[in-house]
Design an enzyme around this catalytic site. Structure first.
Site, PDB file in Angstrom:
ATOM      1  N   ASP A 177       0.821  -1.305   0.034  1.00  0.00           N
ATOM      2  CA  ASP A 177      -0.004   0.096  -0.040  1.00  0.00           C
ATOM      3  C   ASP A 177       0.879   1.345   0.068  1.00  0.00           C
ATOM      4  O   ASP A 177       1.794   1.279   0.771  1.00  0.00           O
ATOM      5  CB  ASP A 177      -0.975  -0.156   1.293  1.00  0.00           C
ATOM      6  CG  ASP A 177      -0.338  -0.663   2.305  1.00  0.00           C
ATOM      7  OD1 ASP A 177       0.920  -0.649   2.701  1.00  0.00           O
ATOM      8  OD2 ASP A 177      -1.133  -0.819   3.403  1.00  0.00           O
ATOM      9  N   GLU A 216      -6.004   3.764   3.371  1.00  0.00           N
ATOM     10  CA  GLU A 216      -6.362   4.266   4.337  1.00  0.00           C
ATOM     11  C   GLU A 216      -7.790   4.849   4.311  1.00  0.00           C
ATOM     12  O   GLU A 216      -8.198   5.131   5.417  1.00  0.00           O
ATOM     13  CB  GLU A 216      -5.349   5.284   4.805  1.00  0.00           C
ATOM     14  CG  GLU A 216      -4.021   5.040   5.106  1.00  0.00           C
ATOM     15  CD  GLU A 216      -3.928   4.301   6.447  1.00  0.00           C
ATOM     16  OE1 GLU A 216      -4.988   4.300   7.261  1.00  0.00           O
ATOM     17  OE2 GLU A 216      -2.915   3.826   7.070  1.00  0.00           O
TER      18      GLU A 216
END
Length: 367
Positions: free
Chosen positions: A64, A125
């Protein structure tokens, strides 16, 4: 300086948010090009690369890339150069290890047991870049049979890798409750409908529900924000509660949803307020594939991950990959550091990242 550390520090300087990652994607693409690997983007702000070894199956590694809207306070010489953004969750480390692993794979093609797909995704997120990447069909197109990811984790012994079969991270749902009443001067309070009192009662009943459930299995419901009213001497006509629900099993989440909606109907009937209860889709629970866990532990032998005794109540969108193919999520200990999402979060990258990389190499070469 080891390449994996160099990658991490370069990424740490350029944190970007959500799916607005031009500098980060450019850096990842440039690094892959230096390994003579071709990059492509199944969805905006993603970077992927595929090593075709002529095998029938493919192993995938996810990293990520997004950061957090936090002003860094570490004082590091390579601190964030982007105001209001920081890699406070360690995604710079996750991405750096994946880049170093891609470099290793590119130079050791003859040793690969499977084709390899690297997935550098946005929006972990925020809005779940993993779900959109999966929806693009990339796992099916490249015949992915297993998928792995690793995340830095404070509080676990520095440099050690941890895992567990079954649940490792919770399902998350954002909960928003809006209560609508009638505002009057407090001198005529009986003529109004008090949305603040109704909201407080809703909060107490919702907490009682989660307390009863958590005796049988881990459940957390907490409201971190409550906004109501305009002035001290007027009955509030609007209350808004914002919180988060964390569960592991779909049936538990459904039970909680139904009870939260039921509480809303009870409060509406008792107080006269309008009550709207909304739960977003959220992320599913990260649920490690039991048979793949056994395969990895057996294949790695003494290098197998340490057992994580209990799952955490944090959430991760890696779960979307696991709903399509067997997958394992690993935690890489960074020791006693400030917590994730802290403006002071930092770790000993020269010790931690090389050890994480060596573990990932073991997964890459696994039968």
């Amino acid at each position: 300086m080891l390449p994996v550390v160099e990658y991490r520090r370069a990424l740490h300087r350029i944190p970007e948010l959500d799916d607005r990652l031009p500098e980060t994607c450019a850096y990842v693409r440039s690094a892959l090009a230096s390994f003579e690997l071709e990059a492509f983007s199944p969805i905006p702000s993603s970077v992927c690369t595929y090593l075709d070894g002529g095998k029938s199956e493919t192993v995938a590694f996810r990293a990520d890339m997004d950061a957090l809207p936090i002003e860094e306070a570490t004082g590091l010489p390579y601190a964030s150069g982007n105001t209001g953004a920081m890699h406070a969750c360690g995604h710079d480390g996750n991405t750096a290890m994946a880049l170093a692993l891609a470099e290793y794979a590119a130079t050791h093609r003859e040793a690969l047991r499977r084709n390899v797909l690297f997935l550098f995704q946005p929006s972990e997120e925020t809005t779940g870049g993993a779900e959109r990447l999966c929806a693009a069909g990339v796992l099916e197109k490249y015949r992915v049979c297993r998928v792995f990811a690793m995340h830095l984790w404070p509080g676990l012994e520095q440099g050690n890798v941890y895992c567990r079969p079954g649940p490792i991270m919770a399902r998350s749902n954002e909960v928003t409750v809006t209560l609508t009443g009638k505002s009057v001067h407090i001198g005529k309070a009986k003529e109004g409908i008090d949305a603040l009192a109704a909201g407080a009662e809703y909060l107490l009943r919702a907490y009682a529900m989660s307390g009863a459930l958590s005796e049988a299995e881990p459940v957390v419901l907490r409201f971190g924000k409550m906004v109501s009213g305009t002035v001290r001497n007027a009955v509030s006509d609007l209350t808004r509660l914002e919180g988060s629900l964390r569960t592991f099993r779909d049936e538990t989440q459904l039970r909680c949803r139904q009870r939260l909606e039921e509480i809303g109907r009870e409060i509406a009937k008792e107080t006269g307020c309008g009550v709207d209860v909304f739960l977003n889709q959220g992320y599913p629970a990260v649920w490690n594939h039991e048979e793949l866990y056994k395969t990895v532990c057996s294949g790695l032998g003494e290098a197998a991950p340490l057992l994580l005794e209990a799952p955490t109540l944090t959430a991760e969108d890696f779960s979307f990959y696991q709903r399509r193919v067997p997958g394992l999520f690993f935690l890489l200990g960074v020791g006693d550091t400030p917590g994730l999402h802290s403006p002071e979060f930092c770790f000993d990258d020269e010790t931690v990242l090389p050890r994480g990389l060596e573990f990932l190499k073991g997964l890459l070469l696994l039968e």
